[in-house]
Design an enzyme around this catalytic site. Structure first.
Site, PDB file in Angstrom:
ATOM      1  N   HIS A 162      -4.283 -10.510  10.956  1.00  0.00           N
ATOM      2  CA  HIS A 162      -4.195  -9.644   9.770  1.00  0.00           C
ATOM      3  C   HIS A 162      -3.888  -8.172  10.126  1.00  0.00           C
ATOM      4  O   HIS A 162      -3.044  -7.546   9.499  1.00  0.00           O
ATOM      5  CB  HIS A 162      -5.507  -9.748   8.992  1.00  0.00           C
ATOM      6  CG  HIS A 162      -5.386  -9.489   7.530  1.00  0.00           C
ATOM      7  ND1 HIS A 162      -6.144 -10.127   6.589  1.00  0.00           N
ATOM      8  CD2 HIS A 162      -4.589  -8.638   6.833  1.00  0.00           C
ATOM      9  CE1 HIS A 162      -5.825  -9.687   5.378  1.00  0.00           C
ATOM     10  NE2 HIS A 162      -4.885  -8.777   5.493  1.00  0.00           N
ATOM     11  N   LYS A 199      -4.761 -15.719   7.248  1.00  0.00           N
ATOM     12  CA  LYS A 199      -4.776 -14.622   8.235  1.00  0.00           C
ATOM     13  C   LYS A 199      -6.144 -14.480   8.892  1.00  0.00           C
ATOM     14  O   LYS A 199      -7.173 -14.627   8.234  1.00  0.00           O
ATOM     15  CB  LYS A 199      -4.449 -13.285   7.551  1.00  0.00           C
ATOM     16  CG  LYS A 199      -3.215 -13.286   6.695  1.00  0.00           C
ATOM     17  CD  LYS A 199      -2.815 -11.882   6.273  1.00  0.00           C
ATOM     18  CE  LYS A 199      -1.761 -11.918   5.189  1.00  0.00           C
ATOM     19  NZ  LYS A 199      -2.308 -12.132   3.831  1.00  0.00           N
ATOM     20  N   TYR A 202      -9.527 -12.589   1.957  1.00  0.00           N
ATOM     21  CA  TYR A 202      -9.373 -12.602   0.487  1.00  0.00           C
ATOM     22  C   TYR A 202     -10.400 -13.552  -0.133  1.00  0.00           C
ATOM     23  O   TYR A 202     -10.514 -13.631  -1.345  1.00  0.00           O
ATOM     24  CB  TYR A 202      -7.971 -13.045   0.047  1.00  0.00           C
ATOM     25  CG  TYR A 202      -6.809 -12.221   0.574  1.00  0.00           C
ATOM     26  CD1 TYR A 202      -6.993 -10.970   1.133  1.00  0.00           C
ATOM     27  CD2 TYR A 202      -5.509 -12.718   0.478  1.00  0.00           C
ATOM     28  CE1 TYR A 202      -5.910 -10.244   1.620  1.00  0.00           C
ATOM     29  CE2 TYR A 202      -4.429 -11.993   0.953  1.00  0.00           C
ATOM     30  CZ  TYR A 202      -4.640 -10.759   1.534  1.00  0.00           C
ATOM     31  OH  TYR A 202      -3.564 -10.045   2.001  1.00  0.00           O
ATOM     32  N   ASP A 216       0.795 -16.969   0.199  1.00  0.00           N
ATOM     33  CA  ASP A 216       0.071 -16.128   1.152  1.00  0.00           C
ATOM     34  C   ASP A 216      -1.426 -16.216   0.839  1.00  0.00           C
ATOM     35  O   ASP A 216      -1.807 -16.402  -0.315  1.00  0.00           O
ATOM     36  CB  ASP A 216       0.547 -14.674   0.988  1.00  0.00           C
ATOM     37  CG  ASP A 216       0.041 -13.773   2.095  1.00  0.00           C
ATOM     38  OD1 ASP A 216       0.374 -14.039   3.263  1.00  0.00           O
ATOM     39  OD2 ASP A 216      -0.698 -12.815   1.805  1.00  0.00           O
TER      40      ASP A 216
HETATM   41  N1  LIG Z   1      -1.203  -8.119   5.339  1.00  0.00           N
HETATM   42  C1  LIG Z   1      -1.789  -7.166   4.672  1.00  0.00           C
HETATM   43  O1  LIG Z   1      -2.449  -6.284   5.249  1.00  0.00           O
HETATM   44  C2  LIG Z   1      -1.667  -7.144   3.174  1.00  0.00           C
HETATM   45  C3  LIG Z   1      -2.069  -6.002   2.460  1.00  0.00           C
HETATM   46  C4  LIG Z   1      -1.899  -6.018   1.070  1.00  0.00           C
HETATM   47  C5  LIG Z   1      -1.356  -7.128   0.434  1.00  0.00           C
HETATM   48  N2  LIG Z   1      -1.011  -8.250   1.160  1.00  0.00           N
HETATM   49  C6  LIG Z   1      -0.432  -9.451   0.507  1.00  0.00           C
HETATM   50  O2  LIG Z   1       0.687  -9.025  -0.254  1.00  0.00           O
HETATM   51  C7  LIG Z   1       0.543  -9.529  -1.584  1.00  0.00           C
HETATM   52  C8  LIG Z   1       1.266  -8.654  -2.586  1.00  0.00           C
HETATM   53  O3  LIG Z   1       0.767  -7.344  -2.562  1.00  0.00           O
HETATM   54  P1  LIG Z   1      -0.170  -6.727  -3.707  1.00  0.00           P
HETATM   55  O4  LIG Z   1      -0.896  -7.806  -4.429  1.00  0.00           O
HETATM   56  O5  LIG Z   1      -0.986  -5.657  -3.042  1.00  0.00           O
HETATM   57  O6  LIG Z   1       0.843  -5.936  -4.657  1.00  0.00           O
HETATM   58  P2  LIG Z   1       2.257  -6.258  -5.379  1.00  0.00           P
HETATM   59  O7  LIG Z   1       2.622  -7.667  -5.220  1.00  0.00           O
HETATM   60  O8  LIG Z   1       3.185  -5.184  -4.929  1.00  0.00           O
HETATM   61  O9  LIG Z   1       1.899  -5.929  -6.895  1.00  0.00           O
HETATM   62  C9  LIG Z   1       0.995  -6.723  -7.604  1.00  0.00           C
HETATM   63  C10 LIG Z   1       0.726  -6.032  -8.949  1.00  0.00           C
HETATM   64  O10 LIG Z   1       1.936  -5.952  -9.698  1.00  0.00           O
HETATM   65  C11 LIG Z   1       1.783  -6.647 -10.937  1.00  0.00           C
HETATM   66  N3  LIG Z   1       3.042  -7.355 -11.176  1.00  0.00           N
HETATM   67  C12 LIG Z   1       3.587  -8.365 -10.436  1.00  0.00           C
HETATM   68  N4  LIG Z   1       4.774  -8.728 -10.942  1.00  0.00           N
HETATM   69  C13 LIG Z   1       4.992  -7.946 -12.035  1.00  0.00           C
HETATM   70  C14 LIG Z   1       6.049  -7.863 -12.988  1.00  0.00           C
HETATM   71  N5  LIG Z   1       7.113  -8.654 -12.904  1.00  0.00           N
HETATM   72  N6  LIG Z   1       5.927  -6.945 -13.990  1.00  0.00           N
HETATM   73  C15 LIG Z   1       4.846  -6.140 -14.075  1.00  0.00           C
HETATM   74  N7  LIG Z   1       3.811  -6.166 -13.196  1.00  0.00           N
HETATM   75  C16 LIG Z   1       3.894  -7.077 -12.183  1.00  0.00           C
HETATM   76  C17 LIG Z   1       0.621  -7.596 -10.753  1.00  0.00           C
HETATM   77  O11 LIG Z   1      -0.061  -7.769 -11.978  1.00  0.00           O
HETATM   78  P3  LIG Z   1      -0.262  -9.244 -12.648  1.00  0.00           P
HETATM   79  O12 LIG Z   1      -0.986 -10.097 -11.638  1.00  0.00           O
HETATM   80  O13 LIG Z   1      -1.059  -8.941 -13.850  1.00  0.00           O
HETATM   81  O14 LIG Z   1       1.130  -9.748 -12.957  1.00  0.00           O
HETATM   82  C18 LIG Z   1      -0.266  -6.805  -9.786  1.00  0.00           C
HETATM   83  O15 LIG Z   1      -1.047  -5.841 -10.484  1.00  0.00           O
HETATM   84  C19 LIG Z   1      -0.972  -9.565  -1.768  1.00  0.00           C
HETATM   85  O16 LIG Z   1      -1.349 -10.284  -2.927  1.00  0.00           O
HETATM   86  C20 LIG Z   1      -1.370 -10.172  -0.451  1.00  0.00           C
HETATM   87  O17 LIG Z   1      -1.135 -11.574  -0.478  1.00  0.00           O
HETATM   88  C21 LIG Z   1      -1.153  -8.244   2.519  1.00  0.00           C
END
Ligand SMILES: NC(=O)c1ccc[n+]([C@@H]2O[C@H](COP(=O)([O-])OP(=O)(O)OC[C@H]3O[C@@H](n4cnc5c(N)ncnc54)[C@H](OP(=O)(O)O)[C@@H]3O)[C@@H](O)[C@H]2O)c1
Length: 280
Positions: free
Chosen positions: A110, A77, A52, A47
């Site tokens: 987005h 996006k 970003y 993604d």
């Molecule tokens: N379309 C939209 O509006 C929108 C909005 C928000 C996000 N997104 C997309 O969704 C993706 C994922 O969401 P997100 O980055 O907000 O949050 P997430 O994937 O729910 O959580 C990421 C966090 O969790 C930690 N983490 C991941 N795997 C882990 C594990 N196995 N054990 C412990 N900690 C873990 C990561 O730290 P480390 O990196 O240190 O492992 C990071 O701090 C984004 O990166 C983006 O690509 C899209």
């Protein structure tokens, strides 16, 4: 050790893995290292987003890996400030230049930004960019059923995928039902709700103990069993591997039900309701 990730088929025929890598905040050379390691670990769906500011980073990882381009599914996006038709076309081209790619596998709007009210124009640009071969599959993010209905009624084309906020505290049951009825794949953003208090949750911990898995593995397995494609972000190779090592166990009905009970009406992490929240 590489993990084999099952695929889902979008309504236009494109197959994508049921887990991908989120890349928010993965930028620069550290980002390239993290994304390359994810691909080496078995990730094929990546993604990203214009906003970003990491399309270049993703493109560099695509060039660095030994995995062939056609085996990868790269997403970006369209930001809200470029929803007018001509801006959207230029932005898709700019996204490709930034990544130095010939095409995106998935390109998605987005946010709908319904008050600005230009998402139909943006959608028409994506429809045309697909015809021109710049994008293989077109989707949206954060669209409510009312926004999806307008796309369908005014262009006759429904998105293949809708990327929405989805995690145990906000399980989006009605939105998922709408998607299922209309053949739209649900993609979960912030599938782990960015760590926060899910990692301390006693219900999920008890389920994790039962299967000898970690809390993130239970949550990501739950997304998979809901039929949602999830895109957990991790910069760490070991956590990336942990997050895709979920295909050797299955949550039973009781566990799925316990997880369903965790949802809250106001469970959005940052109160970003797409009916009123806009992002540019
Ligand atoms: N379309 C939209 O509006 C929108 C909005 C928000 C996000 N997104 C997309 O969704 C993706 C994922 O969401 P997100 O980055 O907000 O949050 P997430 O994937 O729910 O959580 C990421 C966090 O969790 C930690 N983490 C991941 N795997 C882990 C594990 N196995 N054990 C412990 N900690 C873990 C990561 O730290 P480390 O990196 O240190 O492992 C990071 O701090 C984004 O990166 C983006 O690509 C899209």
């Amino acid at each position: 050790m590489r993990s084999q990730i099952p695929e889902v088929t979008l309504h236009d025929g494109l197959k994508i893995p049921s887990i991908g890598l989120g890349t928010a905040k993965l930028k620069g050379s550290d980002g390239v290292t993290a994304i390359t390691s994810a691909i080496d670990n078995g990730y094929r769906l990546i993604d990203s987003a214009y906003n970003y500011e990491n399309e270049g980073t993703v493109g560099e990882a695509v060039r660095k890996t030994t995995v062939p381009r056609e085996a990868l599914r790269i997403t970006s996006k369209l930001p809200g400030r470029y929803h007018s038709y001509s801006d959207a076309v230029t932005t898709i081209q700019e996204s490709l230049y930034r990544a130095n790619l010939d095409y995106y596998d998935l390109y998605i709007i987005h946010w709908p930004n319904p008050i600005q009210g230009k998402y139909i124009e943006a959608w028409q640009a994506l429809i045309d960019a697909k015809k021109w071969g710049l994008i293989r599959s077109i989707g949206v993010s954060n669209f409510l059923p009312e926004h999806l209905e307008r796309l369908k009624n005014e262009t006759g084309v429904l998105p293949t995928i809708n990327q929405i906020e989805l995690h145990p505290f906000f399980n989006q049951e009605e939105q998922r039902e709408w998607h299922e009825k209309h053949g739209v794949i649900t993609e979960s953003w912030s599938p782990l709700s960015r760590g926060s208090d899910v990692f301390e949750n006693e219900t999920i911990q008890a389920i994790a103990n039962k299967y000898n898995k970690t809390i993130p593995q239970v949550i990501l397995r739950w997304h998979y069993q809901l039929g949602a494609v999830s895109i957990p972000k991790s910069s760490s190779p070991s956590r990336q591997l942990e997050n895709i090592s979920i295909f050797d166990f299955a949550l039973d009905y009781e566990d799925m039900d316990s997880l369903a009970q965790l949802t809250r009406p106001d469970g959005r992490m940052n109160d970003q309701n797409p009916a009123v929240y806009e992002e540019f």
